[in-house]
Design a protein around this motif. Sequence first.
Motif, PDB file in Angstrom:
ATOM      1  N   PHE A   1       0.788  -1.249  -0.106  1.00  0.00           N
ATOM      2  CA  PHE A   1       0.077  -0.159   0.021  1.00  0.00           C
ATOM      3  C   PHE A   1       0.875   1.094  -0.005  1.00  0.00           C
ATOM      4  O   PHE A   1       0.582   2.061  -0.725  1.00  0.00           O
ATOM      5  N   LEU A   2       2.021   1.328   0.825  1.00  0.00           N
ATOM      6  CA  LEU A   2       2.739   2.392   0.721  1.00  0.00           C
ATOM      7  C   LEU A   2       3.546   2.761  -0.739  1.00  0.00           C
ATOM      8  O   LEU A   2       3.523   3.875  -1.075  1.00  0.00           O
ATOM      9  N   GLY A   3       3.694   1.459  -1.260  1.00  0.00           N
ATOM     10  CA  GLY A   3       4.235   1.423  -2.598  1.00  0.00           C
ATOM     11  C   GLY A   3       3.278   2.084  -3.483  1.00  0.00           C
ATOM     12  O   GLY A   3       3.589   3.078  -4.350  1.00  0.00           O
ATOM     13  N   LEU A   4       2.043   1.944  -3.345  1.00  0.00           N
ATOM     14  CA  LEU A   4       1.107   2.283  -4.045  1.00  0.00           C
ATOM     15  C   LEU A   4       0.873   3.913  -3.906  1.00  0.00           C
ATOM     16  O   LEU A   4       0.766   4.712  -5.014  1.00  0.00           O
ATOM     17  N   VAL A   5       1.001   4.281  -2.722  1.00  0.00           N
ATOM     18  CA  VAL A   5       1.059   5.792  -2.230  1.00  0.00           C
ATOM     19  C   VAL A   5       2.020   6.658  -3.060  1.00  0.00           C
ATOM     20  O   VAL A   5       1.802   7.565  -3.725  1.00  0.00           O
ATOM     21  N   VAL A   6       3.257   5.950  -3.100  1.00  0.00           N
ATOM     22  CA  VAL A   6       4.359   6.677  -3.540  1.00  0.00           C
ATOM     23  C   VAL A   6       4.166   6.694  -5.103  1.00  0.00           C
ATOM     24  O   VAL A   6       4.394   7.566  -5.878  1.00  0.00           O
ATOM     25  N   LEU A   7       3.665   5.605  -5.774  1.00  0.00           N
ATOM     26  CA  LEU A   7       3.631   5.608  -7.126  1.00  0.00           C
ATOM     27  C   LEU A   7       2.575   6.614  -7.707  1.00  0.00           C
ATOM     28  O   LEU A   7       3.019   7.229  -8.529  1.00  0.00           O
ATOM     29  N   ASN A   8       1.536   6.677  -6.877  1.00  0.00           N
ATOM     30  CA  ASN A   8       0.574   7.744  -7.291  1.00  0.00           C
ATOM     31  C   ASN A   8       1.036   8.974  -7.162  1.00  0.00           C
ATOM     32  O   ASN A   8       0.635  10.198  -7.731  1.00  0.00           O
ATOM     33  N   LEU A   9       1.730   9.234  -5.878  1.00  0.00           N
ATOM     34  CA  LEU A   9       2.323  10.730  -5.856  1.00  0.00           C
ATOM     35  C   LEU A   9       3.223  11.030  -6.711  1.00  0.00           C
ATOM     36  O   LEU A   9       3.345  12.320  -7.249  1.00  0.00           O
ATOM     37  N   VAL A  10       3.879  10.145  -7.244  1.00  0.00           N
ATOM     38  CA  VAL A  10       5.027  10.519  -8.430  1.00  0.00           C
ATOM     39  C   VAL A  10       4.216  10.800  -9.833  1.00  0.00           C
ATOM     40  O   VAL A  10       4.663  11.744 -10.666  1.00  0.00           O
ATOM     41  N   GLY A  11       3.009   9.910  -9.933  1.00  0.00           N
ATOM     42  CA  GLY A  11       2.151  10.101 -11.143  1.00  0.00           C
ATOM     43  C   GLY A  11       1.633  11.770 -10.916  1.00  0.00           C
ATOM     44  O   GLY A  11       1.588  12.458 -11.881  1.00  0.00           O
ATOM     45  N   GLY A  12       1.039  11.823  -9.567  1.00  0.00           N
ATOM     46  CA  GLY A  12       0.432  13.179  -9.566  1.00  0.00           C
ATOM     47  C   GLY A  12       1.424  14.366  -9.809  1.00  0.00           C
ATOM     48  O   GLY A  12       1.124  15.615 -10.182  1.00  0.00           O
ATOM     49  N   PHE A  13       2.551  14.053  -9.395  1.00  0.00           N
ATOM     50  CA  PHE A  13       3.710  15.151  -9.230  1.00  0.00           C
ATOM     51  C   PHE A  13       4.258  15.644 -10.862  1.00  0.00           C
ATOM     52  O   PHE A  13       4.144  16.827 -10.898  1.00  0.00           O
ATOM     53  N   HIS A  14       3.955  14.728 -11.635  1.00  0.00           N
ATOM     54  CA  HIS A  14       4.107  15.281 -13.154  1.00  0.00           C
ATOM     55  C   HIS A  14       3.043  16.220 -13.624  1.00  0.00           C
ATOM     56  O   HIS A  14       3.545  17.261 -14.290  1.00  0.00           O
ATOM     57  N   ALA A  15       1.862  15.910 -13.148  1.00  0.00           N
ATOM     58  CA  ALA A  15       0.789  16.795 -13.798  1.00  0.00           C
ATOM     59  C   ALA A  15       0.538  18.040 -12.639  1.00  0.00           C
ATOM     60  O   ALA A  15       0.433  19.175 -12.909  1.00  0.00           O
ATOM     61  N   LEU A  16       0.885  17.648 -11.345  1.00  0.00           N
ATOM     62  CA  LEU A  16       0.438  19.050 -10.250  1.00  0.00           C
ATOM     63  C   LEU A  16       1.356  19.161  -9.450  1.00  0.00           C
ATOM     64  O   LEU A  16       1.329  20.385  -8.854  1.00  0.00           O
ATOM     65  N   GLY A  17       2.536  18.731  -9.637  1.00  0.00           N
ATOM     66  CA  GLY A  17       3.755  19.025  -8.807  1.00  0.00           C
ATOM     67  C   GLY A  17       3.829  18.374  -7.465  1.00  0.00           C
ATOM     68  O   GLY A  17       2.674  17.767  -6.834  1.00  0.00           O
ATOM     69  N   THR A  18       4.891  18.387  -6.812  1.00  0.00           N
ATOM     70  CA  THR A  18       5.043  17.793  -5.683  1.00  0.00           C
ATOM     71  C   THR A  18       4.092  18.203  -4.447  1.00  0.00           C
ATOM     72  O   THR A  18       3.740  17.846  -3.477  1.00  0.00           O
ATOM     73  N   LEU A  19       3.874  19.970  -4.463  1.00  0.00           N
ATOM     74  CA  LEU A  19       3.092  20.241  -3.296  1.00  0.00           C
ATOM     75  C   LEU A  19       1.638  19.968  -3.433  1.00  0.00           C
ATOM     76  O   LEU A  19       0.850  19.811  -2.361  1.00  0.00           O
ATOM     77  N   LEU A  20       1.148  19.805  -4.651  1.00  0.00           N
ATOM     78  CA  LEU A  20      -0.276  19.551  -4.993  1.00  0.00           C
ATOM     79  C   LEU A  20      -0.723  17.971  -5.205  1.00  0.00           C
ATOM     80  O   LEU A  20      -1.981  17.849  -5.227  1.00  0.00           O
ATOM     81  N   ALA A  21       0.000  17.140  -5.470  1.00  0.00           N
ATOM     82  CA  ALA A  21      -0.264  16.057  -6.057  1.00  0.00           C
ATOM     83  C   ALA A  21      -1.016  15.313  -4.790  1.00  0.00           C
ATOM     84  O   ALA A  21      -1.978  14.601  -5.345  1.00  0.00           O
ATOM     85  N   VAL A  22      -0.647  15.569  -3.665  1.00  0.00           N
ATOM     86  CA  VAL A  22      -1.556  14.908  -2.693  1.00  0.00           C
ATOM     87  C   VAL A  22      -2.954  15.394  -2.557  1.00  0.00           C
ATOM     88  O   VAL A  22      -3.870  14.603  -2.147  1.00  0.00           O
ATOM     89  N   GLY A  23      -3.065  16.427  -3.141  1.00  0.00           N
ATOM     90  CA  GLY A  23      -4.599  17.086  -3.105  1.00  0.00           C
ATOM     91  C   GLY A  23      -5.586  16.337  -3.929  1.00  0.00           C
ATOM     92  O   GLY A  23      -6.566  16.426  -3.496  1.00  0.00           O
ATOM     93  N   MET A  24      -5.197  15.716  -5.064  1.00  0.00           N
ATOM     94  CA  MET A  24      -5.935  14.815  -5.769  1.00  0.00           C
ATOM     95  C   MET A  24      -6.342  13.524  -5.069  1.00  0.00           C
ATOM     96  O   MET A  24      -7.261  12.825  -5.446  1.00  0.00           O
ATOM     97  N   MET A  25      -5.775  13.373  -3.909  1.00  0.00           N
ATOM     98  CA  MET A  25      -5.906  12.106  -3.064  1.00  0.00           C
ATOM     99  C   MET A  25      -6.885  12.486  -2.068  1.00  0.00           C
ATOM    100  O   MET A  25      -7.898  11.960  -1.892  1.00  0.00           O
ATOM    101  N   MET A  26      -6.376  13.548  -1.118  1.00  0.00           N
ATOM    102  CA  MET A  26      -6.997  13.632   0.021  1.00  0.00           C
ATOM    103  C   MET A  26      -8.383  14.277  -0.095  1.00  0.00           C
ATOM    104  O   MET A  26      -9.189  14.060   0.718  1.00  0.00           O
ATOM    105  N   LEU A  27      -8.156  15.451  -1.098  1.00  0.00           N
ATOM    106  CA  LEU A  27      -9.635  16.142  -1.190  1.00  0.00           C
ATOM    107  C   LEU A  27     -10.710  15.556  -1.601  1.00  0.00           C
ATOM    108  O   LEU A  27     -11.859  15.386  -0.827  1.00  0.00           O
ATOM    109  N   PRO A  28     -10.661  14.654  -2.501  1.00  0.00           N
ATOM    110  CA  PRO A  28     -11.826  13.931  -2.991  1.00  0.00           C
ATOM    111  C   PRO A  28     -12.206  12.891  -2.009  1.00  0.00           C
ATOM    112  O   PRO A  28     -13.437  12.448  -1.683  1.00  0.00           O
ATOM    113  N   ALA A  29     -11.376  12.135  -1.377  1.00  0.00           N
ATOM    114  CA  ALA A  29     -11.467  11.266  -0.407  1.00  0.00           C
ATOM    115  C   ALA A  29     -12.348  11.797   0.854  1.00  0.00           C
ATOM    116  O   ALA A  29     -13.079  11.230   1.269  1.00  0.00           O
TER     117      ALA A  29
END
Lengths: 252, 288
Positions: B185-213
């Motif tokens: 699960f931690l691996g999946l978190v990192v993977l998704n953050l890296v994916g989100g990082f390319h589109a939204l950058g490191t600071l906002l990548a986690v936003g597409m995880m936590m806000l919808p959740a």
Amino acid sequence: MSGTVAASAIGFDEVTLGYGRHPAVHHLNGEIATGSLTAIVGPNGAGKSTLLKGIVGALRPLDGHIRLTLPARASVAYLPQAAEIDRTFPLSVYDLVAMGLWSRSGALGGIGKGARSRIEEALSAVGLTGFERRPIGTLSGGQMQRTLFARLLLQDSPIILLDEPFTAIDAKTTADLLDLVRRWHAEARTVVAVLHDIDTVKRVFPQTLLIAREPVAWGATAEVLSAANLLRARQMVEAYDPHAAACDRSAA
Amino acid sequence: MIDYLVGPFSEFAFMQRALVGVIAIALGGGPIGVFLMLRRMSLTGDAMAHAILPGAAVGYLFAGLSLSAMTIGGLAAGVIVAVAAGLVSRFTALKEDASLAAFYLLSLALGVTIVSLRGSNVDLLHVLFGTVLALDDNTLLLLASISTITVMALAILYRPLVLECVDPVFLRSVSRAGTPTHLTFLGLVVLNLVGGFHALGTLLAVGMMMLPAAASRFWAADITAMMIVSILIGMLSGLGGLLLSFHLELPAGPAIILTAGIVYVLSLLAGREGGLLWLLWPGRHLEA
């Protein structure tokens, strides 16, 4: 129940269980017979819960061996004291109970028609028909305990360990759940329960282990729960000694 | 009205690509966010998002704004910090949240320093806030692969993952799947953050995880429904944010996260499961 029938379901060889190097259960020897119904009784801090944790494998003995006689693929069913369940998790009663099928369906196996009817039977056996879709966060303490007993039913395990299952549970629920314990006994499962209510023990449990860090008495309930034994158990719970020396009792 | 909604996407290829990208991110990020929230690891996700920065920055140092170098660097850094924080909390008196906070502050400072060593402020902004409007084919493929892997892995891990949150003692008594599940699960978190990082950058990548959740918690009482709702909210926020950024000429990444934030606030107010308005006016009590 099928498989090999051994004389003893759980055996203890010089078992010492504890935390750090401090023993909570000290030099326990003996057997719990297959199909027996045993109560573990003792004062607070006597090592009762520790003993169950040792049997289920959550705690490795500091010394000695615990032998389990289990058919292949079966596991011990264990109901911990005040189960560490996250009640805020958005999960239904049905799904929580269904997890009792883990040993059969595992992480990926399907839950078919037969399994679903078993889940419904278990829910009706604990009197929770109609609660299937209720989130577990909305259950009362007694209903939660009924749910956990339904899960134990589905685990269909030959060895069942209960840690203070009736604490803070009303008389009606206790009576209903005790019926399940009797049913397991009638099905020749080995049941071990930590209990505080001496009357319940005398009424329902033929065997008793009275423990106060060391076994005080073990055998037929009526003999074990004599006034003299109970008094001795109360006196035997020692205080925690941070400077205790290493135990040199021979392990033979 | 229709032209207002569809126009930007039918006219401009970069908007289509951006939409595909955010939909892919929402697909993986939503369910991951739901599990992070239910496992009380919301801030862990945040900390790990920052932890990716120095890794991506080292990749940047060697290869410039290269997709593969920054992805590999980010993955490595994320995994190292996750493991290090876990070890520190297991073997010392420091709790995991405190050690994560220490690691992510360190990572953020280190990452910004490394990027500044070589690049301009534009590059720094690129790394911090992403380039959702400039996704090339390879980045889109990466995002799609990550969401595919995530959805499949969650399907396989679903039972142990749920059980590990609800009743870890029970899981330990029936199976040894607990620790491997947690690590995957931690691996999946990192993977998704890296994916989100390319589109939204490191600071906002986690936003597409936590806000919808977090928003989905106000609409569903069941974890399956929560995951679906979180995906829908993520996609809606992506769409809304892109439109907002197109018509009002706002930066796209922040516009997407702001839209998700608006959905979150609306859910907080009006959500059927414990929204504030329902608490204020609960209605008459029922008979049973």
